[in-house]
Design a protein around this motif. Structure first.
Motif, PDB file in Angstrom:
ATOM      1  N   VAL A 216      65.181  15.439   8.606  1.00 17.03           N
ATOM      2  CA  VAL A 216      63.940  14.773   9.026  1.00 17.03           C
ATOM      3  C   VAL A 216      63.209  15.658  10.028  1.00 17.03           C
ATOM      4  N   ALA A 217      61.886  15.718   9.901  1.00 17.95           N
ATOM      5  CA  ALA A 217      61.051  16.399  10.891  1.00 17.95           C
ATOM      6  C   ALA A 217      60.017  15.419  11.415  1.00 17.95           C
ATOM      7  N   VAL A 218      59.705  15.563  12.687  1.00 17.86           N
ATOM      8  CA  VAL A 218      58.595  14.819  13.289  1.00 17.86           C
ATOM      9  C   VAL A 218      57.598  15.838  13.822  1.00 17.86           C
ATOM     10  N   LEU A 219      56.426  15.383  14.194  1.00 20.50           N
ATOM     11  CA  LEU A 219      55.344  16.300  14.526  1.00 20.50           C
ATOM     12  C   LEU A 219      55.369  16.747  15.983  1.00 20.50           C
ATOM     13  N   ALA A 220      54.952  17.978  16.207  1.00 25.74           N
ATOM     14  CA  ALA A 220      54.874  18.519  17.560  1.00 25.74           C
ATOM     15  C   ALA A 220      53.675  17.962  18.321  1.00 25.74           C
ATOM     16  N   GLU A 221      52.761  17.299  17.626  1.00 24.04           N
ATOM     17  CA  GLU A 221      51.627  16.638  18.279  1.00 24.04           C
ATOM     18  C   GLU A 221      52.119  15.318  18.874  1.00 24.04           C
ATOM     19  N   MET A 222      52.102  15.225  20.192  1.00 27.65           N
ATOM     20  CA  MET A 222      52.660  14.061  20.887  1.00 27.65           C
ATOM     21  C   MET A 222      52.037  12.753  20.430  1.00 27.65           C
ATOM     22  N   ARG A 223      50.723  12.709  20.332  1.00 27.22           N
ATOM     23  CA  ARG A 223      50.053  11.451  20.017  1.00 27.22           C
ATOM     24  C   ARG A 223      50.411  10.939  18.631  1.00 27.22           C
ATOM     25  N   ASP A 224      50.631  11.841  17.685  1.00 27.96           N
ATOM     26  CA  ASP A 224      51.018  11.417  16.341  1.00 27.96           C
ATOM     27  C   ASP A 224      52.427  10.853  16.329  1.00 27.96           C
ATOM     28  N   THR A 225      53.362  11.631  16.867  1.00 28.50           N
ATOM     29  CA  THR A 225      54.773  11.225  16.796  1.00 28.50           C
ATOM     30  C   THR A 225      55.048   9.999  17.651  1.00 28.50           C
ATOM     31  N   VAL A 226      54.644  10.038  18.901  1.00 31.53           N
ATOM     32  CA  VAL A 226      54.899   8.889  19.780  1.00 31.53           C
ATOM     33  C   VAL A 226      54.096   7.684  19.308  1.00 31.53           C
ATOM     34  N   GLY A 227      52.897   7.922  18.796  1.00 28.76           N
ATOM     35  CA  GLY A 227      52.083   6.818  18.290  1.00 28.76           C
ATOM     36  C   GLY A 227      52.777   6.061  17.178  1.00 28.76           C
ATOM     37  N   LEU A 228      53.366   6.792  16.229  1.00 30.20           N
ATOM     38  CA  LEU A 228      54.076   6.134  15.136  1.00 30.20           C
ATOM     39  C   LEU A 228      55.324   5.414  15.630  1.00 30.20           C
ATOM     40  N   VAL A 229      56.024   6.002  16.588  1.00 30.43           N
ATOM     41  CA  VAL A 229      57.206   5.329  17.138  1.00 30.43           C
ATOM     42  C   VAL A 229      56.792   4.053  17.870  1.00 30.43           C
ATOM     43  N   LYS A 254      67.088   9.354  20.981  1.00 28.94           N
ATOM     44  CA  LYS A 254      68.316   8.969  20.291  1.00 28.94           C
ATOM     45  C   LYS A 254      68.381   9.581  18.893  1.00 28.94           C
ATOM     46  N   ALA A 255      67.222   9.626  18.229  1.00 27.95           N
ATOM     47  CA  ALA A 255      67.194  10.204  16.882  1.00 27.95           C
ATOM     48  C   ALA A 255      67.423  11.711  16.926  1.00 27.95           C
ATOM     49  N   VAL A 256      66.976  12.344  18.000  1.00 28.38           N
ATOM     50  CA  VAL A 256      67.238  13.780  18.164  1.00 28.38           C
ATOM     51  C   VAL A 256      68.713  14.007  18.467  1.00 28.38           C
ATOM     52  N   ALA A 257      69.243  13.234  19.424  1.00 30.67           N
ATOM     53  CA  ALA A 257      70.637  13.410  19.851  1.00 30.67           C
ATOM     54  C   ALA A 257      71.625  13.129  18.719  1.00 30.67           C
ATOM     55  N   SER A 258      71.296  12.197  17.851  1.00 29.04           N
ATOM     56  CA  SER A 258      72.196  11.847  16.744  1.00 29.04           C
ATOM     57  C   SER A 258      72.203  12.871  15.624  1.00 29.04           C
ATOM     58  N   GLY A 259      71.230  13.797  15.670  1.00 25.47           N
ATOM     59  CA  GLY A 259      71.112  14.772  14.594  1.00 25.47           C
ATOM     60  C   GLY A 259      70.250  14.303  13.446  1.00 25.47           C
ATOM     61  N   GLN A 260      69.664  13.104  13.559  1.00 19.81           N
ATOM     62  CA  GLN A 260      68.783  12.598  12.505  1.00 19.81           C
ATOM     63  C   GLN A 260      67.571  13.522  12.333  1.00 19.81           C
ATOM     64  N   ILE A 261      66.982  13.911  13.467  1.00 16.15           N
ATOM     65  CA  ILE A 261      65.807  14.775  13.449  1.00 16.15           C
ATOM     66  C   ILE A 261      66.239  16.228  13.516  1.00 16.15           C
ATOM     67  N   ARG A 262      65.812  17.010  12.535  1.00 11.92           N
ATOM     68  CA  ARG A 262      66.147  18.430  12.537  1.00 11.92           C
ATOM     69  C   ARG A 262      65.231  19.214  13.466  1.00 11.92           C
ATOM     70  N   LYS A 263      63.922  18.906  13.423  1.00 16.76           N
ATOM     71  CA  LYS A 263      62.999  19.698  14.222  1.00 16.76           C
ATOM     72  C   LYS A 263      61.656  19.002  14.393  1.00 16.76           C
ATOM     73  N   PHE A 264      60.878  19.537  15.335  1.00 18.69           N
ATOM     74  CA  PHE A 264      59.492  19.146  15.556  1.00 18.69           C
ATOM     75  C   PHE A 264      58.623  20.248  14.954  1.00 18.69           C
ATOM     76  N   THR A 265      57.593  19.864  14.204  1.00 16.86           N
ATOM     77  CA  THR A 265      56.843  20.870  13.456  1.00 16.86           C
ATOM     78  C   THR A 265      55.340  20.696  13.603  1.00 16.86           C
ATOM     79  N   GLY A 266      54.632  21.787  13.256  1.00 15.74           N
ATOM     80  CA  GLY A 266      53.208  21.727  12.974  1.00 15.74           C
ATOM     81  C   GLY A 266      53.070  21.639  11.468  1.00 15.74           C
ATOM     82  N   ASN A 267      52.062  22.334  10.908  1.00  9.08           N
ATOM     83  CA  ASN A 267      51.874  22.307   9.456  1.00  9.08           C
ATOM     84  C   ASN A 267      53.028  22.951   8.683  1.00  9.08           C
ATOM     85  N   ASP A 268      53.924  23.625   9.397  1.00  6.41           N
ATOM     86  CA  ASP A 268      54.981  24.356   8.704  1.00  6.41           C
ATOM     87  C   ASP A 268      56.014  23.453   8.043  1.00  6.41           C
TER      88      ASP A 268
END
Length: 407
Positions: A216-229, A254-268
């Protein structure tokens, strides 16, 4: 007719993206026109509270003697010739019509990064060698409030005044509509590779489902990622409090610590998702429309049950700019519905120009009826923006977000 694949990104733009890992919040390709957008209750209108401050200095306009414009934008944010990725047909059309040469640079990859690059010059009334720059709502409102964007003459931009969507008129931070002109708008939701066991419908699934762990990847843009959470917690990003924000970060942590999230990304994230290295991610819908159009693609975009994040990017004339009248002509040119449809057909965004959907019928009828390009009222009713933050709040929130990212 299926929309043709996007031409390859120029080597220069790809080098910037690869170096930073951050890129434009690429979004949907089309237009929100007519009554459908009105039904959102103003979802596309960015929040903001500070009125524009009178610029401390305004560059001397030499447009009458210098027929040129320097235009800074995000990568992959304008139409490109299918046979030659160095050509941009709409810009060529503008130059043919006006004899104004445009130096177009794809050098905005992150709002904070770009702001940091030009801040000292703007504060000191020094040229930044740009006559137009494109910034997302929250950063655009900050630049306007600081007095670092010069007002333009709306009498010189009749297409803009006539054709901008109703929900983007008279925004609180630009009530007179003479500082910031929406370039495109977009939505943030979920994307997944069709190889996963079953469809992903919620942010909670994205952050906890065992079969997605480590993919799983989430976005490096704070407003997008935190907004969805925040939406997944039943909180409104447009009214976020410090306590809400901290709670959302704890859930993300928690999702980062558990290994659920692999990385934070831009368009990549696009390449990894297409290959299946990522099973799912938070994504910008225009990116996913582009990926889904490729032959053999199994990538899909989902509107999360909790809702979407919505935003706009805006053209501004920096206070020290010296080609204001030329910039006004370019602004007005891109608010011609036929030109707006030309851009929309290529770049996969929500276009802010009333009438472009009708113009799109002549370019590609399939695009004109694509619900991801022309969202209906039900989709837009689920769209939320992230409230305007003070500069102090932004620094505080960004620092906390970066600590979770591990950056």
């Amino acid at each position: 007719m299926r929309n043709p694949p996007r031409p390859p990104l120029s080597p220069e733009a790809r080098a910037v993206i690869n170096a930073t890992g951050l890129s434009r919040r690429t979004v949907m390709r089309g237009l929100l026109a007519g009554g459908a957008i009105v039904a959102t209750g103003g979802a596309l209108a960015a929040c903001g509270t500070k009125p524009a401050k009178k610029p401390a200095c305004i560059g001397t306009d030499v447009s009458a003697t210098e027929k040129k414009i320097n235009f800074s934008n995000w990568p992959l944010y304008i139409d490109v010739d299918e046979k030659d990725d160095k050509k941009r047909p709409s810009l060529d059309g503008f130059t043919t019509k006006t004899q104004i040469a445009v130096t177009y640079t794809e050098d905005i990859n992150d709002n904070n990064e770009f702001f940091g690059k030009v801040r000292n010059q703007l504060q000191g009334c020094q040229s930044i060698d740009r006559d137009l720059m494109v910034l997302t709502d929250w950063m655009a409102s900050r630049v306007v409030a600081l007095g670092w964007a010069q007002p333009f003459d709306t009498a010189k931009t009749p297409n803009y005044t006539k054709n901008v969507l109703s929900t983007l008129r008279n925004r609180p931070w630009d009530k007179d509509m003479n500082h910031a002109v929406p370039w495109q708008s977009g939505l943030t939701g979920i994307a997944y590779n069709g190889k996963v066991a079953k469809e992903i419908r919620t942010i909670d699934e994205l952050l906890t489902r065992p079969d997605l762990k480590g993919k799983v990847a989430v976005l490096a843009e704070m407003r997008d990622t935190v907004g969805l959470v925040l939406l997944s917690m039943g909180k409104d990003p447009a009214a976020v409090s410090d306590a809400d924000y901290d709670a959302a970060l704890e859930k993300l942590k928690k999702a980062v610590a558990s290994g659920q999230i692999r990385k934070f990304t831009g368009n990549d994230y696009k390449e990894d998702l297409a290959k299946g290295d990522l099973a799912a991610c938070m994504a910008w819908s225009g990116d996913i429309i582009q990926l889904a159009a490729e032959e053999g693609s199994q990538v899909k975009f989902v509107t999360p049950e909790e809702g979407l994040i919505i935003w706009s990017d805006n053209m501004l004339i920096p206070a020290p700019a010296t080609h204001k009248a030329n910039a006004e002509q370019l602004i007005d040119y891109y608010y011609d519905p036929a030109v707006a449809a030309q851009v929309a057909a290529s770049v996969n965004y929500i276009c802010p120009v009333q009438g472009a959907q009708d113009a799109m019928q002549k370019i590609d009828p399939d695009l004109a009826t694509n619900p991801l390009i022309f969202p209906d009222a039900a989709t837009l009713a689920k769209a939320h923006d992230f409230r305007a933050l003070t500069e102090e709040e932004d620094r505080k929130y960004a620092a906390k977000f970066e600590s979770v990212r591990g950056a």
